[in-house]
Design a protein around this motif. Sequence first.
Motif, PDB file in Angstrom:
ATOM      1  N   TYR A  67       2.550  -0.690   7.851  1.00  0.00           N
ATOM      2  CA  TYR A  67       3.004  -1.095   6.554  1.00  0.00           C
ATOM      3  C   TYR A  67       2.083  -1.958   5.813  1.00  0.00           C
ATOM      4  CZ  TYR A  67       7.171   1.345   7.776  1.00  0.00           C
ATOM      5  OH  TYR A  67       8.192   2.345   8.331  1.00  0.00           O
ATOM      6  N   ASP A  68       1.675  -3.119   6.438  1.00  0.00           N
ATOM      7  CA  ASP A  68       0.538  -3.881   5.810  1.00  0.00           C
ATOM      8  C   ASP A  68      -0.754  -3.204   5.359  1.00  0.00           C
ATOM      9  OD1 ASP A  68       2.384  -5.920   6.570  1.00  0.00           O
ATOM     10  OD2 ASP A  68       1.260  -6.649   8.345  1.00  0.00           O
ATOM     11  N   LYS A  69      -1.150  -2.407   6.143  1.00  0.00           N
ATOM     12  CA  LYS A  69      -2.438  -1.472   5.957  1.00  0.00           C
ATOM     13  C   LYS A  69      -2.131  -0.777   4.413  1.00  0.00           C
ATOM     14  CE  LYS A  69      -4.475   0.418   9.268  1.00  0.00           C
ATOM     15  NZ  LYS A  69      -4.572   1.348  10.232  1.00  0.00           N
ATOM     16  N   GLY A  70      -0.839  -0.159   4.497  1.00  0.00           N
ATOM     17  CA  GLY A  70      -0.454   0.638   3.366  1.00  0.00           C
ATOM     18  C   GLY A  70      -0.280   0.015   2.187  1.00  0.00           C
ATOM     19  N   MET A  71       0.493  -1.232   2.327  1.00  0.00           N
ATOM     20  CA  MET A  71       0.819  -2.044   1.040  1.00  0.00           C
ATOM     21  C   MET A  71      -0.598  -2.588   0.599  1.00  0.00           C
ATOM     22  SD  MET A  71       4.099  -2.873   0.539  1.00  0.00           S
ATOM     23  CE  MET A  71       4.222  -4.770   0.330  1.00  0.00           C
TER      24      MET A  71
ATOM     25  N   LEU B 170      -3.403  -0.858   0.567  1.00  0.00           N
ATOM     26  CA  LEU B 170      -3.859   0.377  -0.122  1.00  0.00           C
ATOM     27  C   LEU B 170      -3.248   0.246  -1.469  1.00  0.00           C
ATOM     28  CD1 LEU B 170      -4.402   3.002   2.674  1.00  0.00           C
ATOM     29  CD2 LEU B 170      -6.019   2.164   1.331  1.00  0.00           C
ATOM     30  N   LEU B 171      -1.898   0.429  -1.465  1.00  0.00           N
ATOM     31  CA  LEU B 171      -1.189   0.549  -2.706  1.00  0.00           C
ATOM     32  C   LEU B 171      -1.271  -0.558  -3.867  1.00  0.00           C
ATOM     33  CD1 LEU B 171       2.595   1.503  -1.532  1.00  0.00           C
ATOM     34  CD2 LEU B 171       0.729   2.962  -2.663  1.00  0.00           C
ATOM     35  N   GLN B 172      -1.412  -1.660  -3.254  1.00  0.00           N
ATOM     36  CA  GLN B 172      -1.557  -2.827  -4.362  1.00  0.00           C
ATOM     37  C   GLN B 172      -3.118  -2.848  -4.840  1.00  0.00           C
ATOM     38  OE1 GLN B 172       0.309  -6.110  -1.947  1.00  0.00           O
ATOM     39  NE2 GLN B 172       1.740  -6.369  -3.465  1.00  0.00           N
ATOM     40  N   GLY B 173      -4.210  -2.619  -3.984  1.00  0.00           N
ATOM     41  CA  GLY B 173      -5.293  -2.344  -4.213  1.00  0.00           C
ATOM     42  C   GLY B 173      -5.585  -1.238  -5.507  1.00  0.00           C
ATOM     43  N   GLN B 174      -5.003  -0.153  -5.251  1.00  0.00           N
ATOM     44  CA  GLN B 174      -5.152   0.848  -5.886  1.00  0.00           C
ATOM     45  C   GLN B 174      -4.191   0.972  -7.089  1.00  0.00           C
ATOM     46  OE1 GLN B 174      -2.758   4.053  -4.983  1.00  0.00           O
ATOM     47  NE2 GLN B 174      -3.898   5.653  -6.300  1.00  0.00           N
ATOM     48  N   PHE B 175      -3.010   0.271  -6.955  1.00  0.00           N
ATOM     49  CA  PHE B 175      -2.209   0.443  -8.092  1.00  0.00           C
ATOM     50  C   PHE B 175      -2.113  -0.803  -9.001  1.00  0.00           C
ATOM     51  CE2 PHE B 175       2.088   0.425  -9.919  1.00  0.00           C
ATOM     52  CZ  PHE B 175       2.138   1.757 -10.634  1.00  0.00           C
ATOM     53  N   GLY B 176      -2.037  -1.859  -8.380  1.00  0.00           N
ATOM     54  CA  GLY B 176      -1.963  -2.910  -8.813  1.00  0.00           C
ATOM     55  C   GLY B 176      -0.806  -3.522  -9.545  1.00  0.00           C
ATOM     56  N   GLY B 177       0.432  -2.957  -9.701  1.00  0.00           N
ATOM     57  CA  GLY B 177       1.449  -2.976 -10.409  1.00  0.00           C
ATOM     58  C   GLY B 177       2.687  -3.569  -9.578  1.00  0.00           C
TER      59      GLY B 177
ATOM     60  N   HIS C 266      10.496   9.079  -7.726  1.00  0.00           N
ATOM     61  CA  HIS C 266       9.890   8.710  -9.243  1.00  0.00           C
ATOM     62  C   HIS C 266       8.777   7.537  -9.232  1.00  0.00           C
ATOM     63  CE1 HIS C 266      13.577  10.783 -10.211  1.00  0.00           C
ATOM     64  NE2 HIS C 266      13.120  11.219 -11.201  1.00  0.00           N
ATOM     65  N   ALA C 267       8.063   7.247  -8.044  1.00  0.00           N
ATOM     66  CA  ALA C 267       7.228   6.375  -8.095  1.00  0.00           C
ATOM     67  C   ALA C 267       5.574   6.694  -8.288  1.00  0.00           C
ATOM     68  CB  ALA C 267       7.031   5.726  -6.777  1.00  0.00           C
ATOM     69  N   ALA C 268       4.786   5.990  -8.809  1.00  0.00           N
ATOM     70  CA  ALA C 268       3.448   6.446  -9.179  1.00  0.00           C
ATOM     71  C   ALA C 268       2.439   6.506  -7.996  1.00  0.00           C
ATOM     72  CB  ALA C 268       2.919   5.450 -10.017  1.00  0.00           C
ATOM     73  N   ALA C 269       2.884   5.892  -6.823  1.00  0.00           N
ATOM     74  CA  ALA C 269       2.298   5.999  -5.556  1.00  0.00           C
ATOM     75  C   ALA C 269       3.186   5.708  -4.419  1.00  0.00           C
ATOM     76  CB  ALA C 269       1.058   5.061  -5.439  1.00  0.00           C
ATOM     77  N   LEU C 270       3.013   6.521  -3.313  1.00  0.00           N
ATOM     78  CA  LEU C 270       3.842   6.099  -2.262  1.00  0.00           C
ATOM     79  C   LEU C 270       3.279   5.884  -1.034  1.00  0.00           C
ATOM     80  CD1 LEU C 270       6.508   9.053  -2.615  1.00  0.00           C
ATOM     81  CD2 LEU C 270       7.058   6.540  -2.473  1.00  0.00           C
ATOM     82  N   LEU C 271       4.036   4.936  -0.127  1.00  0.00           N
ATOM     83  CA  LEU C 271       3.835   4.859   1.205  1.00  0.00           C
ATOM     84  C   LEU C 271       5.057   5.282   1.959  1.00  0.00           C
ATOM     85  CD1 LEU C 271       2.001   3.633   3.621  1.00  0.00           C
ATOM     86  CD2 LEU C 271       2.982   1.506   3.211  1.00  0.00           C
ATOM     87  N   ILE C 272       5.197   6.311   2.674  1.00  0.00           N
ATOM     88  CA  ILE C 272       6.430   6.802   3.409  1.00  0.00           C
ATOM     89  C   ILE C 272       6.270   6.310   4.985  1.00  0.00           C
ATOM     90  CG2 ILE C 272       6.765   8.415   1.662  1.00  0.00           C
ATOM     91  CD1 ILE C 272       5.997  10.433   4.065  1.00  0.00           C
ATOM     92  N   SER C 273       7.444   6.213   5.447  1.00  0.00           N
ATOM     93  CA  SER C 273       7.634   6.042   6.984  1.00  0.00           C
ATOM     94  C   SER C 273       7.549   7.601   7.695  1.00  0.00           C
ATOM     95  CB  SER C 273       9.036   5.405   7.331  1.00  0.00           C
ATOM     96  OG  SER C 273       9.989   6.247   6.995  1.00  0.00           O
TER      97      SER C 273
END
Length: 283
Positions: free
Chosen positions: A178-182, A184-191, A229-236
């Motif tokens: 989850y840390d790795k995925g978060m 990626l999400l925050q680096g790519q999406f930024g919101g 409805h998210a703009a990007a996703l990290l799923i379990s």
Amino acid sequence: MKLLKRHLHFNSHMGRMGNQMFQYACAKNLELQGGFVCSLDDISKLEYFELAPNERRKNRFKEKFFFHVAKRLYGMEVHNLQFEDMHGDFRAWLFGLKKPSMIWGYFQSESYFAQSAAQIRQYFSVKRQYQSGFTDFLQKHGLEPGSYAAVHIRRTDYKNFTVKGLEGDDFTLPDSFYDKGMELLQGQFGGKVVIASDDAGFCKERYGGNPSVIISDCDAITDFQLLSHAAALLISNSTYAWWAAWLNEKATHIYCPKYFLGFKEHKEVPVNIYPGHWTQIAV
């Protein structure tokens, strides 16, 4: 009379909502593409969704028809596909069945319903009465559909979860995933990032100090819509999260754990679980 022989009845008590969605989608594809009549033991876990017109009434009728007409006229085959059997592709086998059949199985892959994807998306539209929690959450946090990234974390039941044929009795993903995925999400999406989980307390302890993170404490169908409805996703490695991701038509990136439930042994279980455009992250 040929139609009577091609009646398949699915045991759908196994698993939770995500698994029942897979069985329903597989059954509808067989009806739409193969001319089968299909019924399910139970569709109560699908109460949030529109489904096909008059599905609940029709399913009860088809279930009774299976046991009182088709079975009596032609006999019944029983096919019990355990989870450990689901390392193969059963599409050709399903379409080749020629007698009324009771089927236990999981069918957890888009390949079992890809031919009918547009109809399946329509069937799994969330009913209007279950949308208010989602819109209220967005309004409370100043969000709009497609304006945030989302993460799904599954923990509670997976802590003591056993899968026959797979090692161990804990299938929670490590925090490092989850840390790795978060990242990626925050680096790519930024919101803003919304976290939906069955363990909101854990998420608050671990991620609550991050000002860009919003942790949901909503019910299951509201969380499902937050994910879908998210703009990007990290799923379990959860079929519930899988379906929220598959139904999401806004997400530019969907990140998922490599191998799904087979992550400890580095083998994909179930096989073909992921659509090709999803990005798999090593666990």
